[in-house]
Design a protein around this motif. Structure first.
Motif, mmCIF file in Angstrom:
data_model
loop_
_atom_site.group_PDB
_atom_site.id
_atom_site.type_symbol
_atom_site.label_atom_id
_atom_site.label_comp_id
_atom_site.label_asym_id
_atom_site.label_seq_id
_atom_site.Cartn_x
_atom_site.Cartn_y
_atom_site.Cartn_z
ATOM 1 N N GLU A 153 -7.784 16.579 -5.697
ATOM 2 C CA GLU A 153 -8.258 15.253 -6.043
ATOM 3 C C GLU A 153 -8.067 14.284 -4.878
ATOM 4 O O GLU A 153 -7.149 14.443 -4.067
ATOM 5 C CB GLU A 153 -7.482 14.721 -7.251
ATOM 6 N N ASP A 154 -8.883 13.238 -4.806
ATOM 7 C CA ASP A 154 -8.659 12.208 -3.813
ATOM 8 C C ASP A 154 -7.719 11.160 -4.420
ATOM 9 O O ASP A 154 -7.189 11.334 -5.508
ATOM 10 C CB ASP A 154 -9.977 11.617 -3.333
ATOM 11 N N ILE A 155 -7.526 10.050 -3.712
ATOM 12 C CA ILE A 155 -6.547 9.060 -4.129
ATOM 13 C C ILE A 155 -6.882 8.464 -5.496
ATOM 14 O O ILE A 155 -5.985 8.205 -6.302
ATOM 15 C CB ILE A 155 -6.424 7.943 -3.058
ATOM 16 N N GLU A 156 -8.168 8.258 -5.807
ATOM 17 C CA GLU A 156 -8.545 7.698 -7.106
ATOM 18 C C GLU A 156 -8.126 8.615 -8.243
ATOM 19 O O GLU A 156 -7.560 8.170 -9.245
ATOM 20 C CB GLU A 156 -10.063 7.475 -7.174
ATOM 21 N N LYS A 157 -8.403 9.897 -8.098
ATOM 22 C CA LYS A 157 -8.077 10.829 -9.169
ATOM 23 C C LYS A 157 -6.573 11.023 -9.287
ATOM 24 O O LYS A 157 -6.053 11.261 -10.381
ATOM 25 C CB LYS A 157 -8.803 12.154 -8.941
ATOM 26 N N SER A 158 -5.870 10.900 -8.185
ATOM 27 C CA SER A 158 -4.411 10.967 -8.240
ATOM 28 C C SER A 158 -3.857 9.781 -9.034
ATOM 29 O O SER A 158 -2.930 9.941 -9.833
ATOM 30 C CB SER A 158 -3.827 10.966 -6.832
ATOM 31 N N ILE A 159 -4.434 8.599 -8.820
ATOM 32 C CA ILE A 159 -4.009 7.415 -9.579
ATOM 33 C C ILE A 159 -4.244 7.638 -11.067
ATOM 34 O O ILE A 159 -3.392 7.341 -11.915
ATOM 35 C CB ILE A 159 -4.782 6.162 -9.105
ATOM 36 N N ILE A 211 1.771 12.568 -6.615
ATOM 37 C CA ILE A 211 1.649 13.931 -7.146
ATOM 38 C C ILE A 211 2.672 14.893 -6.580
ATOM 39 O O ILE A 211 2.827 15.997 -7.092
ATOM 40 C CB ILE A 211 0.225 14.493 -6.926
ATOM 41 N N ASN A 212 3.405 14.491 -5.545
ATOM 42 C CA ASN A 212 4.385 15.389 -4.937
ATOM 43 C C ASN A 212 5.798 15.164 -5.487
ATOM 44 O O ASN A 212 6.774 15.558 -4.872
ATOM 45 C CB ASN A 212 4.411 15.219 -3.410
ATOM 46 N N ARG A 213 5.890 14.511 -6.644
ATOM 47 C CA ARG A 213 7.200 14.303 -7.251
ATOM 48 C C ARG A 213 7.036 14.182 -8.754
ATOM 49 O O ARG A 213 5.921 13.983 -9.256
ATOM 50 C CB ARG A 213 7.874 13.038 -6.706
ATOM 51 N N PHE A 214 8.127 14.319 -9.460
ATOM 52 C CA PHE A 214 8.098 14.117 -10.912
ATOM 53 C C PHE A 214 8.385 12.639 -11.170
ATOM 54 O O PHE A 214 9.383 12.091 -10.715
ATOM 55 C CB PHE A 214 9.136 15.005 -11.594
ATOM 56 N N GLY A 215 7.481 12.004 -11.879
ATOM 57 C CA GLY A 215 7.552 10.559 -11.994
ATOM 58 C C GLY A 215 6.858 9.937 -10.799
ATOM 59 O O GLY A 215 6.684 10.568 -9.761
ATOM 60 N N THR A 216 6.452 8.686 -10.940
ATOM 61 C CA THR A 216 5.690 8.018 -9.876
ATOM 62 C C THR A 216 6.460 6.825 -9.354
ATOM 63 O O THR A 216 7.023 6.046 -10.125
ATOM 64 C CB THR A 216 4.328 7.545 -10.435
ATOM 65 N N ASP A 217 6.499 6.686 -8.044
ATOM 66 C CA ASP A 217 7.117 5.519 -7.416
ATOM 67 C C ASP A 217 6.044 4.451 -7.247
ATOM 68 O O ASP A 217 5.391 4.346 -6.206
ATOM 69 C CB ASP A 217 7.723 5.918 -6.067
ATOM 70 N N GLU A 218 5.855 3.647 -8.307
ATOM 71 C CA GLU A 218 4.798 2.638 -8.293
ATOM 72 C C GLU A 218 5.005 1.611 -7.189
ATOM 73 O O GLU A 218 4.043 1.067 -6.647
ATOM 74 C CB GLU A 218 4.718 1.921 -9.647
ATOM 75 N N SER A 219 6.258 1.334 -6.849
ATOM 76 C CA SER A 219 6.535 0.316 -5.832
ATOM 77 C C SER A 219 5.961 0.701 -4.472
ATOM 78 O O SER A 219 5.546 -0.165 -3.693
ATOM 79 C CB SER A 219 8.047 0.080 -5.711
ATOM 80 N N LYS A 220 5.926 1.989 -4.179
ATOM 81 C CA LYS A 220 5.368 2.431 -2.905
ATOM 82 C C LYS A 220 3.858 2.204 -2.865
ATOM 83 O O LYS A 220 3.314 1.751 -1.854
ATOM 84 C CB LYS A 220 5.695 3.902 -2.665
ATOM 85 N N PHE A 221 3.182 2.507 -3.969
ATOM 86 C CA PHE A 221 1.746 2.229 -4.050
ATOM 87 C C PHE A 221 1.514 0.726 -3.896
ATOM 88 O O PHE A 221 0.590 0.291 -3.210
ATOM 89 C CB PHE A 221 1.187 2.713 -5.383
ATOM 90 N N ASN A 222 2.360 -0.057 -4.553
ATOM 91 C CA ASN A 222 2.238 -1.506 -4.505
ATOM 92 C C ASN A 222 2.344 -2.024 -3.072
ATOM 93 O O ASN A 222 1.512 -2.820 -2.618
ATOM 94 C CB ASN A 222 3.351 -2.121 -5.358
ATOM 95 N N SER A 223 3.385 -1.586 -2.359
ATOM 96 C CA SER A 223 3.648 -2.113 -1.026
ATOM 97 C C SER A 223 2.562 -1.753 -0.026
ATOM 98 O O SER A 223 2.235 -2.538 0.871
ATOM 99 C CB SER A 223 5.006 -1.615 -0.519
ATOM 100 N N ILE A 224 1.956 -0.576 -0.182
ATOM 101 C CA ILE A 224 0.913 -0.152 0.753
ATOM 102 C C ILE A 224 -0.452 -0.725 0.372
ATOM 103 O O ILE A 224 -1.159 -1.296 1.201
ATOM 104 C CB ILE A 224 0.853 1.385 0.830
ATOM 105 N N LEU A 225 -0.820 -0.615 -0.902
ATOM 106 C CA LEU A 225 -2.170 -1.009 -1.316
ATOM 107 C C LEU A 225 -2.369 -2.521 -1.351
ATOM 108 O O LEU A 225 -3.503 -2.997 -1.264
ATOM 109 C CB LEU A 225 -2.491 -0.415 -2.689
ATOM 110 N N CYS A 226 -1.287 -3.287 -1.464
ATOM 111 C CA CYS A 226 -1.428 -4.748 -1.526
ATOM 112 C C CYS A 226 -1.201 -5.445 -0.195
ATOM 113 O O CYS A 226 -1.459 -6.644 -0.078
ATOM 114 C CB CYS A 226 -0.455 -5.330 -2.559
#
Length: 344
Positions: A246-252, A180-195
């Motif tokens: 919002e928490d992390i779920e709502k941000s997703i 939420i702190n940028r335009f567009g989402t860096d999905e790879s960062k979510f991937n690397s942390i959440l997995c």
């Protein structure tokens, strides 16, 4: 907390095999006997029954079921004769068979297994289907969801119970900056942390994310919101998410969509509370018109000796109605009776 099924006391595989043989002998089938045995024996006991049945009668119990039973009752009885790795491997194969892919099944299985479980399923999959599970997932998925599925399939999540609060804060900040702190989402960062991070670590990350960043807006976003307000342009969903706290779920939900949203939300919900996650999935399998019998069977069979007692409790807390009542309304016949027997 245990599952609903525990090993039967005074168990005799020979006696159970005789009962099953009699239940399917001659004209007609005694489904009640089959239900009483399959619904009240542990997985190891059922596997022993299948082995002893072939030894005693020279017949495959699974094939006997196929000749005597039908529809969802047959499907459920068959599932109860496989080990969990075998059953989940078959479910993964089914999810990728034919046109289209059942992404919900893929995600549910990969999210629900620990590192050892994933390794076992990959090994069994190769021996059962003479194919590499990873190659099949690559061919049946695409884009960011494919990368997410492959990350989970590695079974390389940190399982260390030690949590470093400072690292958790850093991960929370990285997720915030990737979403939420940028335009567009860096999905790879979510991937690397959440997995890759451990469950205990990620629980702290989620708490830090919510505490420190749920209401935070960067100065650039504040300026943009002010400008949009002046020119009467409605903020994007992601911008409203920052304002609303919002928490992390709502941000997703605000940043992603489709199967990728499904995948990341499943990881987060599974980490936050496993029984609640599966309770919600059971509800989805039965809500609306029709029932997703594959998902209903999968969760009941898979979790019956793990945490189905807790799942039942979570379900009733969420929906103010016992799981058994939903199943009574959405299923019928011997299929319903066997499901309810497993539920106890």
């Amino acid at each position: 907390m245990p599952g609903t099924i525990t090993p039967a006391t005074d168990f005799s595989a020979d006696k159970d095999c005789q009962e099953l043989r009699n239940a399917m002998k001659g004209l007609g089938t005694n489904e009640t006997k089959i239900i009483n045995i399959l619904g009240n024996r542990s997985r190891e006991q059922r596997l022993q029954i299948a082995l002893v049945f072939k030894t005693m009668y020279g017949k495959d119990l699974l094939m006997e079921f196929k000749s005597e039973l039908s529809a969802n009752f047959l499907r459920l009885c068959k599932c109860l004769l496989f080990s969990i790795p075998q059953y989940l491997a078959k479910e993964l194969k089914r999810a990728m068979k034919g046109s289209g892919t059942d992404e919900r099944a893929l995600v549910e299985i990969l999210v629900g297994l620990d590192n050892r479980g994933i390794a076992e399923v990959k090994h069994i999959y190769k021996s059962m289907f003479e194919a590499e599970l990873e190659r099949e997932i690559v061919s049946e998925t695409s884009g960011d969801f494919k990368r997410l599925a492959l990350s989970l399939l590695q079974g390389n999540r940190d399982e260390n119970d030690v949590v470093d609060k400072e690292v958790a804060k850093e991960d929370a900040l990285e997720l915030f900056n990737a979403g939420i702190n940028r335009f567009g989402t860096d999905e790879s960062k979510f991937n690397s942390i959440l997995c890759a991070r451990s469950y205990r670590h990620l629980k702290m990350v989620f708490a830090e994310y919510k505490m420190k960043y749920r209401r935070e807006l960067t100065s650039d976003m504040q300026k943009l919101l002010e400008w949009r307000k002046n020119v009467t342009i409605e903020p994007k969903t992601s911008e409203r998410a920052g304002v609303a706290g919002e928490d992390i779920e709502k941000s997703i939900r605000s940043e992603m969509s489709g199967e990728l949203e499904l995948g990341f939300l499943s990881i987060i919900k599974r980490i936050k509370n496993t029984p609640t996650y599966f309770a919600e999935e059971l509800y989805k399998s039965m809500k609306g018109l029709g029932t997703d019998d594959d998902q209903l069977i999968r969760i009941i069979v898979w979790r019956s000796e793990i945490d189905l007692v807790e799942i039942k409790g979570a379900f009733e807390s969420l929906y103010a109605k016992p799981l058994r009542d939903f199943i009574k309304e959405d299923t019928s016949g011997d299929f319903k009776t066997l499901l309810l027997t497993i539920l106890k």
